[in-house]
Design a protein around this motif. Sequence first.
Motif, PDB file in Angstrom:
ATOM      1  N   UNK A   6       0.854  -1.183   0.000  1.00  0.00           N
ATOM      2  CA  UNK A   6       0.000   0.000   0.000  1.00  0.00           C
ATOM      3  C   UNK A   6       0.892   1.235   0.000  1.00  0.00           C
ATOM      4  N   UNK A   7       0.921   1.993  -1.113  1.00  0.00           N
ATOM      5  CA  UNK A   7       1.754   3.196  -1.152  1.00  0.00           C
ATOM      6  C   UNK A   7       1.363   4.172  -0.038  1.00  0.00           C
ATOM      7  N   UNK A   8       2.345   4.838   0.548  1.00  0.00           N
ATOM      8  CA  UNK A   8       2.060   5.740   1.670  1.00  0.00           C
ATOM      9  C   UNK A   8       1.085   6.863   1.324  1.00  0.00           C
ATOM     10  N   UNK A   9       1.041   7.279   0.061  1.00  0.00           N
ATOM     11  CA  UNK A   9       0.122   8.347  -0.323  1.00  0.00           C
ATOM     12  C   UNK A   9      -1.339   7.988  -0.167  1.00  0.00           C
ATOM     13  N   UNK A  10      -1.655   6.704  -0.145  1.00  0.00           N
ATOM     14  CA  UNK A  10      -3.046   6.273  -0.005  1.00  0.00           C
ATOM     15  C   UNK A  10      -3.513   6.205   1.444  1.00  0.00           C
ATOM     16  N   UNK A  11      -2.562   6.140   2.372  1.00  0.00           N
ATOM     17  CA  UNK A  11      -2.917   5.985   3.776  1.00  0.00           C
ATOM     18  C   UNK A  11      -3.352   7.333   4.346  1.00  0.00           C
ATOM     19  N   UNK A  12      -4.522   7.331   4.938  1.00  0.00           N
ATOM     20  CA  UNK A  12      -5.048   8.538   5.587  1.00  0.00           C
ATOM     21  C   UNK A  12      -5.456   8.182   7.002  1.00  0.00           C
ATOM     22  N   UNK A  13      -5.674   9.183   7.807  1.00  0.00           N
ATOM     23  CA  UNK A  13      -6.132   8.916   9.165  1.00  0.00           C
ATOM     24  C   UNK A  13      -7.522   8.306   9.115  1.00  0.00           C
ATOM     25  N   UNK A  14      -7.747   7.216   9.839  1.00  0.00           N
ATOM     26  CA  UNK A  14      -9.070   6.586   9.831  1.00  0.00           C
ATOM     27  C   UNK A  14     -10.147   7.552  10.320  1.00  0.00           C
ATOM     28  N   UNK A  15     -11.335   7.386   9.788  1.00  0.00           N
ATOM     29  CA  UNK A  15     -12.466   8.193  10.229  1.00  0.00           C
ATOM     30  C   UNK A  15     -12.639   9.488   9.484  1.00  0.00           C
ATOM     31  N   UNK A  16     -11.680   9.885   8.663  1.00  0.00           N
ATOM     32  CA  UNK A  16     -11.810  11.136   7.929  1.00  0.00           C
ATOM     33  C   UNK A  16     -12.918  11.075   6.890  1.00  0.00           C
ATOM     34  N   UNK A  17     -12.937  10.017   6.114  1.00  0.00           N
ATOM     35  CA  UNK A  17     -13.957   9.813   5.084  1.00  0.00           C
ATOM     36  C   UNK A  17     -14.338   8.336   5.108  1.00  0.00           C
ATOM     37  N   UNK A  18     -15.471   7.983   5.698  1.00  0.00           N
ATOM     38  CA  UNK A  18     -15.855   6.566   5.782  1.00  0.00           C
ATOM     39  C   UNK A  18     -15.914   5.874   4.417  1.00  0.00           C
ATOM     40  N   UNK A  19     -16.359   6.567   3.390  1.00  0.00           N
ATOM     41  CA  UNK A  19     -16.427   5.958   2.055  1.00  0.00           C
ATOM     42  C   UNK A  19     -15.028   5.621   1.550  1.00  0.00           C
ATOM     43  N   UNK A  20     -14.066   6.508   1.767  1.00  0.00           N
ATOM     44  CA  UNK A  20     -12.692   6.241   1.359  1.00  0.00           C
ATOM     45  C   UNK A  20     -12.111   5.088   2.169  1.00  0.00           C
ATOM     46  N   UNK A  21     -12.363   5.088   3.473  1.00  0.00           N
ATOM     47  CA  UNK A  21     -11.855   4.012   4.328  1.00  0.00           C
ATOM     48  C   UNK A  21     -12.371   2.659   3.846  1.00  0.00           C
ATOM     49  N   UNK A  22     -13.639   2.593   3.470  1.00  0.00           N
ATOM     50  CA  UNK A  22     -14.226   1.338   2.967  1.00  0.00           C
ATOM     51  C   UNK A  22     -13.575   0.942   1.644  1.00  0.00           C
ATOM     52  N   UNK A  23     -13.363   1.921   0.758  1.00  0.00           N
ATOM     53  CA  UNK A  23     -12.705   1.636  -0.516  1.00  0.00           C
ATOM     54  C   UNK A  23     -11.305   1.076  -0.281  1.00  0.00           C
TER      55      UNK A  23
END
Length: 141
Positions: A6-23
């Motif tokens: 998983x490239x580091x650019x894709x990792x975000x803090x959890x909970x910011x965007x639930x739709x993105x987290x699910x994707x």
Amino acid sequence: MDGFILPPGLVRLPGGTPAYDAWLAGLPQAVAGLADRWSLRLGEPFLPGGSSAWVAPAVADGDPAVLKVGWVHDEAEHEADGLRAWDGRGTVRLLRAHRDGATQALLLEPCRPGVPLSGVLPGPEQDVVLAGLLRRLWITP
């Protein structure tokens, strides 16, 4: 995500965007499914990577390609449509596309990143290059 890079650019803090987290949680399965669907041999993703798509070199039908598996958002909504319309004139050629919910997959002709324009030309000269590219991209609607 064992074995999946998983490239580091894709990792975000959890909970910011639930739709993105699910994707993001479904990304390894989506990539594996696309590799199977299109009979691809995949390399490791380009690093550091972008902020909304997993992108890696691939081999499709014996030819080099690039697989881009992205999260559909406003800027990416019509990416496949644009690439299909331009058909390689000023852009990479779109070989295949598939959309499944919030995931958009593009199989592209290969294009290796080079030197950023900002590293070789001052601002006003960059504008001239970009204006020339925009002329190539213009097509009659």
